[in-house]
Design a protein around this motif. Structure first.
Motif, PDB file in Angstrom:
ATOM      1  N   ALA A  28      51.962  44.673  42.648  1.00 25.40           N
ATOM      2  CA  ALA A  28      50.907  43.642  42.380  1.00 25.40           C
ATOM      3  C   ALA A  28      49.643  44.112  43.357  1.00 25.40           C
ATOM      4  O   ALA A  28      49.929  44.674  44.367  1.00 25.40           O
ATOM      5  CB  ALA A  28      51.438  42.175  42.614  1.00 25.40           C
ATOM      6  N   VAL A  29      48.820  43.710  42.870  1.00 20.30           N
ATOM      7  CA  VAL A  29      47.485  44.089  43.971  1.00 20.30           C
ATOM      8  C   VAL A  29      47.211  42.674  44.246  1.00 20.30           C
ATOM      9  O   VAL A  29      46.724  41.657  44.025  1.00 20.30           O
ATOM     10  CB  VAL A  29      46.383  44.178  42.848  1.00 20.30           C
ATOM     11  N   ARG A  30      47.548  42.643  45.627  1.00 18.49           N
ATOM     12  CA  ARG A  30      47.462  41.528  46.554  1.00 18.49           C
ATOM     13  C   ARG A  30      46.132  41.436  47.290  1.00 18.49           C
ATOM     14  O   ARG A  30      45.427  40.258  47.731  1.00 18.49           O
ATOM     15  CB  ARG A  30      48.535  41.310  47.717  1.00 18.49           C
ATOM     16  N   ALA A  31      45.589  42.476  48.008  1.00 16.79           N
ATOM     17  CA  ALA A  31      44.374  42.668  48.667  1.00 16.79           C
ATOM     18  C   ALA A  31      42.979  42.222  47.737  1.00 16.79           C
ATOM     19  O   ALA A  31      42.988  42.975  46.760  1.00 16.79           O
ATOM     20  CB  ALA A  31      44.324  43.974  49.202  1.00 16.79           C
ATOM     21  N   ALA A  32      42.569  41.097  48.211  1.00 24.79           N
ATOM     22  CA  ALA A  32      41.296  40.623  47.604  1.00 24.79           C
ATOM     23  C   ALA A  32      40.076  41.789  47.105  1.00 24.79           C
ATOM     24  O   ALA A  32      39.676  41.813  46.225  1.00 24.79           O
ATOM     25  CB  ALA A  32      40.553  39.513  48.130  1.00 24.79           C
ATOM     26  N   ALA A  33      40.056  42.595  48.150  1.00 23.05           N
ATOM     27  CA  ALA A  33      39.039  43.706  47.920  1.00 23.05           C
ATOM     28  C   ALA A  33      39.508  44.862  46.686  1.00 23.05           C
ATOM     29  O   ALA A  33      38.608  45.397  46.156  1.00 23.05           O
ATOM     30  CB  ALA A  33      38.683  44.377  49.157  1.00 23.05           C
ATOM     31  N   LEU A  34      40.851  44.970  46.744  1.00 20.43           N
ATOM     32  CA  LEU A  34      41.295  45.657  45.670  1.00 20.43           C
ATOM     33  C   LEU A  34      41.062  45.321  44.300  1.00 20.43           C
ATOM     34  O   LEU A  34      41.157  46.099  43.425  1.00 20.43           O
ATOM     35  CB  LEU A  34      42.697  46.208  46.037  1.00 20.43           C
ATOM     36  N   LYS A  35      41.361  43.949  44.187  1.00 17.31           N
ATOM     37  CA  LYS A  35      41.405  43.368  42.557  1.00 17.31           C
ATOM     38  C   LYS A  35      40.242  43.867  41.920  1.00 17.31           C
ATOM     39  O   LYS A  35      40.587  44.168  40.658  1.00 17.31           O
ATOM     40  CB  LYS A  35      41.615  41.862  42.746  1.00 17.31           C
ATOM     41  N   PRO A  36      38.997  43.751  42.370  1.00 12.29           N
ATOM     42  CA  PRO A  36      37.866  44.159  41.357  1.00 12.29           C
ATOM     43  C   PRO A  36      37.964  45.820  41.013  1.00 12.29           C
ATOM     44  O   PRO A  36      37.550  46.255  40.017  1.00 12.29           O
ATOM     45  CB  PRO A  36      36.624  43.780  41.781  1.00 12.29           C
ATOM     46  N   LEU A  37      38.354  46.585  42.032  1.00  8.70           N
ATOM     47  CA  LEU A  37      38.492  47.901  41.919  1.00  8.70           C
ATOM     48  C   LEU A  37      39.603  48.081  40.741  1.00  8.70           C
ATOM     49  O   LEU A  37      39.498  49.089  39.916  1.00  8.70           O
ATOM     50  CB  LEU A  37      38.699  48.762  43.209  1.00  8.70           C
ATOM     51  N   HIS A  38      40.735  47.693  41.019  1.00 13.35           N
ATOM     52  CA  HIS A  38      42.065  47.734  40.189  1.00 13.35           C
ATOM     53  C   HIS A  38      41.348  47.573  38.715  1.00 13.35           C
ATOM     54  O   HIS A  38      41.487  48.166  37.686  1.00 13.35           O
ATOM     55  CB  HIS A  38      43.152  46.725  40.813  1.00 13.35           C
ATOM     56  N   GLU A  39      40.683  46.298  38.555  1.00 12.40           N
ATOM     57  CA  GLU A  39      40.377  45.974  37.291  1.00 12.40           C
ATOM     58  C   GLU A  39      39.247  46.875  36.480  1.00 12.40           C
ATOM     59  O   GLU A  39      39.516  47.370  35.553  1.00 12.40           O
ATOM     60  CB  GLU A  39      39.609  44.403  37.447  1.00 12.40           C
ATOM     61  N   ARG A  40      38.340  47.512  37.438  1.00 16.97           N
ATOM     62  CA  ARG A  40      37.394  48.464  37.015  1.00 16.97           C
ATOM     63  C   ARG A  40      38.220  49.726  36.436  1.00 16.97           C
ATOM     64  O   ARG A  40      37.981  50.449  35.426  1.00 16.97           O
ATOM     65  CB  ARG A  40      36.358  48.949  37.915  1.00 16.97           C
ATOM     66  N   ALA A  41      39.177  50.317  37.320  1.00 20.85           N
ATOM     67  CA  ALA A  41      40.204  51.288  36.923  1.00 20.85           C
ATOM     68  C   ALA A  41      40.597  51.166  35.679  1.00 20.85           C
ATOM     69  O   ALA A  41      40.910  51.862  34.657  1.00 20.85           O
ATOM     70  CB  ALA A  41      41.076  51.775  38.143  1.00 20.85           C
ATOM     71  N   ARG A  42      41.398  49.866  35.542  1.00 18.19           N
ATOM     72  CA  ARG A  42      42.146  49.546  34.277  1.00 18.19           C
ATOM     73  C   ARG A  42      41.211  49.683  33.299  1.00 18.19           C
ATOM     74  O   ARG A  42      41.642  49.989  31.976  1.00 18.19           O
ATOM     75  CB  ARG A  42      42.951  48.149  34.366  1.00 18.19           C
ATOM     76  N   MET A  43      40.067  49.164  33.119  1.00 21.65           N
ATOM     77  CA  MET A  43      39.130  49.024  31.931  1.00 21.65           C
ATOM     78  C   MET A  43      38.587  50.501  31.635  1.00 21.65           C
ATOM     79  O   MET A  43      38.659  50.684  30.416  1.00 21.65           O
ATOM     80  CB  MET A  43      37.835  48.039  32.510  1.00 21.65           C
ATOM     81  N   LEU A  44      38.635  51.281  32.666  1.00 20.72           N
ATOM     82  CA  LEU A  44      38.166  52.701  32.279  1.00 20.72           C
ATOM     83  C   LEU A  44      39.554  53.387  31.725  1.00 20.72           C
ATOM     84  O   LEU A  44      39.134  54.155  30.633  1.00 20.72           O
ATOM     85  CB  LEU A  44      37.857  53.623  33.657  1.00 20.72           C
ATOM     86  N   VAL A  45      40.694  53.054  31.934  1.00 23.46           N
ATOM     87  CA  VAL A  45      41.998  53.484  31.615  1.00 23.46           C
ATOM     88  C   VAL A  45      41.919  53.193  29.841  1.00 23.46           C
ATOM     89  O   VAL A  45      41.914  53.978  28.863  1.00 23.46           O
ATOM     90  CB  VAL A  45      43.141  53.246  32.003  1.00 23.46           C
ATOM     91  N   LEU A  46      41.389  51.899  29.677  1.00 24.45           N
ATOM     92  CA  LEU A  46      41.446  51.184  28.291  1.00 24.45           C
ATOM     93  C   LEU A  46      40.533  51.996  27.366  1.00 24.45           C
ATOM     94  O   LEU A  46      40.632  52.210  26.299  1.00 24.45           O
ATOM     95  CB  LEU A  46      41.323  49.866  28.544  1.00 24.45           C
ATOM     96  N   GLN A  47      39.156  52.269  27.991  1.00 23.64           N
ATOM     97  CA  GLN A  47      38.168  52.746  27.666  1.00 23.64           C
ATOM     98  C   GLN A  47      38.399  54.309  27.074  1.00 23.64           C
ATOM     99  O   GLN A  47      38.057  54.642  25.800  1.00 23.64           O
ATOM    100  CB  GLN A  47      36.902  52.978  28.324  1.00 23.64           C
ATOM    101  N   HIS A  48      39.036  54.799  27.821  1.00 23.61           N
ATOM    102  CA  HIS A  48      39.470  56.226  27.753  1.00 23.61           C
ATOM    103  C   HIS A  48      40.649  56.546  26.467  1.00 23.61           C
ATOM    104  O   HIS A  48      40.568  57.328  25.706  1.00 23.61           O
ATOM    105  CB  HIS A  48      39.693  57.192  28.810  1.00 23.61           C
ATOM    106  N   GLY A  49      41.551  55.803  26.844  1.00 24.70           N
ATOM    107  CA  GLY A  49      42.693  55.734  25.831  1.00 24.70           C
ATOM    108  C   GLY A  49      44.129  56.332  26.300  1.00 24.70           C
ATOM    109  O   GLY A  49      45.154  55.627  25.841  1.00 24.70           O
TER     110      GLY A  49
END
Length: 154
Positions: free
Chosen positions: A88-109
């Motif tokens: 799990a992503v527990r650190a508040a500062a990492l949550k938006p970065l994790h989400e951005r990375a996941r969105m790029l993964v989904l975008q790329h495929g």
């Protein structure tokens, strides 16, 4: 080209100064360097810097090599485990970065994350430190890795 190897590394420096260096290398499946980048970004922790390197690397791949499967290599086990959903992503500062990375993964495929030992990530590490403080890290490591013969994306 069946897949690309994307090596990334990020460092906030020591002691952290609020600015991180990011090192990104894109290789073909045979290991030849296709593109590289060393950048700076705002970060105060190592994990933030590592996430920012993943984000910068995926952004580069999406822009320059759309649709090609990617194996993202990083020495950050926590980033790999969080992006794979094992931790799990527990650190508040990492949550938006994790989400951005996941969105790029989904975008790329097609992105697979692989944790590698730090010794195998020396060139990405040197690029990150070069971006941060420009003290010749790249010259020391880059020559042995053949970086001088490739195109930069800086």
């Amino acid at each position: 080209m069946s897949h690309l190897l994307l090596q990334v590394d990020g460092t906030p420096g020591f002691p952290p100064r609020g600015v991180a260096g990011l090192g990104i290398i894109v290789r073909n499946q045979a290991g030849a360097v296709l593109a590289w980048s060393c950048e700076r970004a705002s970060a105060t922790t190592n994990n933030e810097a590592e996430y920012l390197a993943v984000i910068a690397g995926l952004t580069l791949v999406i822009r320059r090599f759309p649709g090609v499967a990617v194996r993202c290599l990083t020495d950050s086990r926590i980033v790999v485990d969080q992006l794979a959903g094992r931790h799990a992503v527990r650190a508040a500062a990492l949550k938006p970065l994790h989400e951005r990375a996941r969105m790029l993964v989904l975008q790329h495929g097609s992105v697979t994350f692989i944790a590698i030992p730090r010794e195998l990530n020396r060139l990405a590490d040197a690029l990150a430190w070069e971006a941060l403080d420009g003290r010749g890290w790249l010259a020391r490591v880059g020559r042995e890795a053949g970086l001088a013969t490739v195109n930069s994306d800086m």
